[in-house]
Design a protein around this motif. Structure first.
Motif, PDB file in Angstrom:
ATOM      1  N   LYS A   1      17.712   0.254  -3.305  1.00  0.00           N
ATOM      2  CA  LYS A   1      17.058   1.339  -4.062  1.00  0.00           C
ATOM      3  C   LYS A   1      16.254   0.834  -5.247  1.00  0.00           C
ATOM      4  O   LYS A   1      15.485   1.574  -5.848  1.00  0.00           O
ATOM      5  N   ASP A   2      16.463  -0.419  -5.636  1.00  0.00           N
ATOM      6  CA  ASP A   2      15.739  -0.951  -6.792  1.00  0.00           C
ATOM      7  C   ASP A   2      14.242  -1.037  -6.502  1.00  0.00           C
ATOM      8  O   ASP A   2      13.827  -1.306  -5.371  1.00  0.00           O
ATOM      9  N   ILE A   3      13.445  -0.851  -7.542  1.00  0.00           N
ATOM     10  CA  ILE A   3      11.982  -0.904  -7.380  1.00  0.00           C
ATOM     11  C   ILE A   3      11.557  -2.361  -7.205  1.00  0.00           C
ATOM     12  O   ILE A   3      12.018  -3.239  -7.925  1.00  0.00           O
ATOM     13  N   SER A   4      10.664  -2.593  -6.252  1.00  0.00           N
ATOM     14  CA  SER A   4      10.166  -3.952  -6.048  1.00  0.00           C
ATOM     15  C   SER A   4       8.680  -4.035  -6.402  1.00  0.00           C
ATOM     16  O   SER A   4       8.208  -4.992  -6.983  1.00  0.00           O
ATOM     17  N   PHE A   5       7.968  -2.984  -6.047  1.00  0.00           N
ATOM     18  CA  PHE A   5       6.510  -3.039  -6.139  1.00  0.00           C
ATOM     19  C   PHE A   5       6.019  -1.735  -6.756  1.00  0.00           C
ATOM     20  O   PHE A   5       6.473  -0.659  -6.361  1.00  0.00           O
ATOM     21  N   MET A   6       5.109  -1.841  -7.719  1.00  0.00           N
ATOM     22  CA  MET A   6       4.598  -0.628  -8.355  1.00  0.00           C
ATOM     23  C   MET A   6       3.075  -0.677  -8.499  1.00  0.00           C
ATOM     24  O   MET A   6       2.531  -0.954  -9.575  1.00  0.00           O
ATOM     25  N   PRO A   7       2.368  -0.424  -7.387  1.00  0.00           N
ATOM     26  CA  PRO A   7       0.910  -0.307  -7.502  1.00  0.00           C
ATOM     27  C   PRO A   7       0.572   1.046  -8.131  1.00  0.00           C
ATOM     28  O   PRO A   7       1.454   1.881  -8.325  1.00  0.00           O
ATOM     29  N   TYR A   8      -0.692   1.253  -8.439  1.00  0.00           N
ATOM     30  CA  TYR A   8      -1.113   2.505  -9.071  1.00  0.00           C
ATOM     31  C   TYR A   8      -1.932   3.363  -8.122  1.00  0.00           C
ATOM     32  O   TYR A   8      -2.739   2.853  -7.340  1.00  0.00           O
ATOM     33  N   SER A   9      -1.689   4.660  -8.198  1.00  0.00           N
ATOM     34  CA  SER A   9      -2.445   5.607  -7.370  1.00  0.00           C
ATOM     35  C   SER A   9      -2.566   6.902  -8.140  1.00  0.00           C
ATOM     36  O   SER A   9      -1.653   7.283  -8.875  1.00  0.00           O
ATOM     37  N   SER A  10      -3.697   7.592  -7.950  1.00  0.00           N
ATOM     38  CA  SER A  10      -3.841   8.874  -8.646  1.00  0.00           C
ATOM     39  C   SER A  10      -3.192   9.994  -7.850  1.00  0.00           C
ATOM     40  O   SER A  10      -3.028  11.095  -8.356  1.00  0.00           O
ATOM     41  N   GLY A  11      -2.824   9.704  -6.582  1.00  0.00           N
ATOM     42  CA  GLY A  11      -2.199  10.747  -5.776  1.00  0.00           C
ATOM     43  C   GLY A  11      -3.155  11.900  -5.539  1.00  0.00           C
ATOM     44  O   GLY A  11      -4.358  11.689  -5.373  1.00  0.00           O
ATOM     45  N   THR A  12      -2.619  13.118  -5.568  1.00  0.00           N
ATOM     46  CA  THR A  12      -3.462  14.258  -5.236  1.00  0.00           C
ATOM     47  C   THR A  12      -4.350  14.683  -6.405  1.00  0.00           C
ATOM     48  O   THR A  12      -5.420  15.221  -6.218  1.00  0.00           O
ATOM     49  N   THR A  13      -3.884  14.433  -7.631  1.00  0.00           N
ATOM     50  CA  THR A  13      -4.655  14.879  -8.788  1.00  0.00           C
ATOM     51  C   THR A  13      -4.365  14.012 -10.012  1.00  0.00           C
ATOM     52  O   THR A  13      -3.349  13.331 -10.065  1.00  0.00           O
ATOM     53  N   GLY A  14      -5.294  14.029 -10.967  1.00  0.00           N
ATOM     54  CA  GLY A  14      -5.047  13.396 -12.260  1.00  0.00           C
ATOM     55  C   GLY A  14      -5.298  11.903 -12.315  1.00  0.00           C
ATOM     56  O   GLY A  14      -5.997  11.332 -11.492  1.00  0.00           O
ATOM     57  N   MET A  15      -4.707  11.288 -13.342  1.00  0.00           N
ATOM     58  CA  MET A  15      -4.918   9.872 -13.644  1.00  0.00           C
ATOM     59  C   MET A  15      -4.027   8.986 -12.752  1.00  0.00           C
ATOM     60  O   MET A  15      -3.040   9.465 -12.206  1.00  0.00           O
TER      61      MET A  15
END
Ligand code: 4UV
Length: 462
Positions: A108-122
């Protein structure tokens, strides 16, 4: 913050081995863009190239952060002041291993954290766990990507890594997955058409991942002949819609049998969620959900739709992200109560359940397959001293797929030229995000809740 250099996978595996989280940054980002991600991801160390050290330093200054910078050197130049040298650190055999912590992680630990704006916003930090990624690699194996990248006693597949490792496509499908199946990864730090086409032949590339602009180039470039593509066994396209004509032009150039398929995925889903089986006849479909993945098509009230009815695609599976980092509002928007993830893409499934992507419901713009969040450009535009309000939409572009078009409201009594505003934005964002066209308007159409009515703008101006 690295281009595709051979050290990238070493850095990535090193971070994971040390119990850290990898958060990737496009190396062409400006200090303005980098500083935001440094703060949001609570970065502890930055690993970059000497060439981008200046941008990182500036970003750290804006963010008021004082953290170590490690640089990767590709030549014998001295290490820039204020940086540690990765090459020296990784060659140091005198490390006292007893000082290394015993790192324990759970799936369950986080390994990778890329960035995405998803459906809306920053842009938001996308928290992917170890399990998310491993599950997706198994799903890739299951849909027969593995058969094309098996290392045997006599053969090692060669995969071209020109799609950037900082984006989920390059990171997961190419870097991590291909290492896990023992394929050879040929990195290319900067895309150069002739060198790229030459490398396909020289390194006998047999597994190729592309985004639509690359396929367009491969079909049209005179240096790309059937000889260039003679080793290809498998070509997978993803990240943006592919024009039928571009696909046909490329297929006509390759003179031998090979496996061509379209895959669909998102940063938030590690990325792969839909892909047809080997031997698919319909080349414009993205196929079926991969193993252990559920998918459904719904209307705006989240009611299930039937075959051949177009609606939003919702998915559920072990590859779906834990959530956006420290962002309960965004998480409540993309996850339904029973944990279906809303992709923001419009699709339909045929009578056999085979899915075709038709449009994007979400505001995200994709330029050459890269994310350009309108909210980010709108925030920059509103920072211009003469601008009071702004809205950005994506409009079709012949080579980039889409390009950002801005609608700008000037403060009363203020004057500004479109070119001057474009320049202002250009200084703050990476080149691929630059605004193509500016239209001056008196007001931006908004809903009662203040949301920009992009559909109205698109209908009026596209
Ligand atoms: O979050 P992102 O930038 O992620 C991606 C990931 C792409 C893929 C695709 C197949 C793979 O096998 C793989 O490893 C990585 O681009 O953008 C997600 C959005 O991109 C559009 C769609 O709007 C997503 O919500 N998109 C992705 N794939 C396709 C696509 C496709 N095949 N056709 C049309 N649009």
């Amino acid at each position: 913050m690295l281009p595709n250099v051979p050290d990238f996978p070493l850095v990535a595996m090193g971070i994971l081995g040390a119990g850290g989280v990898i958060s990737t940054v496009n190396p062409i980002y400006t200090a303005h863009e980098v500083h935001r991600q440094l703060l949001l991801s609570a970065a502890k160390v930055v690993i970059t190239m000497p060439e981008t050290m200046g941008v990182v330093k500036e970003a750290l200054k804006i963010a008021k952060l004082d953290i170590p910078i490690i640089v990767i050197k590709t030549n014998g130049d001295p290490t820039p002041e204020g940086a540690l040298c990765f090459n020296e650190l990784s060659e140091d055999t005198h490390v006292d291993k007893s000082c290394l912590k015993d790192v324990r992680r759970t799936p369950k630990d986080i390994s990778f954290m890329p960035y995405s704006s998803g459906t809306t916003g920053m842009p938001k930090g996308v928290e992917l766990s170890h399990r998310n990624l491993i599950a997706n690699f198994e799903q890739m194996n299951d849909i027969n990507i593995k058969n094309h990248s098996d290392t045997t006693a006599t053969h090692q597949d060669a995969v071209m890594a020109v799609l950037p490792f900082f984006h989920i496509y390059g990171a997961s499908a190419i870097m991590f997955h291909k290492m896990s199946v023992g394929a050879k990864i040929v990195t290319m730090a900067k895309f150069h058409p002739e060198k790229y086409l030459e490398a396909l032949k020289k390194f006998k590339i047999d597994v190729l991942y592309v985004a639509p602009p690359m396929l367009l180039l491969m079909g049209a470039h005179p240096a790309g002949t059937s000889e260039t593509y003679q080793y290809l066994k498998s070509v997978i396209n993803g990240a943006a819609p592919l024009a039928d004509s571009d696909m046909r032009r490329f297929l006509n150039k390759v003179k031998q049998e090979f496996d061509f398929r379209q895959a669909y995925g998102l940063t938030e889903t590690s990325p792969l969620v839909l892909m047809p089986p080997v031997g698919v006849n319909n080349l414009s479909t993205v196929g079926y959900p991969v193993s252990n993945t559920e998918a459904k098509v719904v209307d705006e009230n989240l009611n299930n739709l039937g075959p051949n009815e177009t609606g939003e695609l919702l998915v559920r599976g072990p590859q779906v992200m834990i959530g956006y980092r420290e962002n309960p509002t965004a998480n409540s928007e993309v996850f339904t109560e029973d944990r279906w993830f809303r992709t923001g893409d419009l699709v339909f499934a045929d009578d056999q359940g085979q899915i075709t992507i038709t449009d994007r419901l979400k505001e995200l713009i994709k330029v050459k397959g890269f994310q350009v969040p309108p909210a980010e450009l709108e925030a920059v535009l509103r920072d211009h001293p003469a601008v009071i309000d702004a809205a950005v939409i994506g409009v079709p572009h012949p080579t980039k797929g889409e390009a950002p078009k801005a609608f700008v409201v000037l403060k009363s009594g203020q004057k500004a030229e479109a070119n001057e505003i474009k320049e202002f934005v250009k200084e703050k964002v990476a080149p691929f995000k630059k605004i193509d066209e500016i239209v001056f308007v008196n007001s931006i159409p908004k809903s009662a809740a203040g949301k920009i009515l992009r559909k109205d703008l698109k209908a009026q101006y596209s």
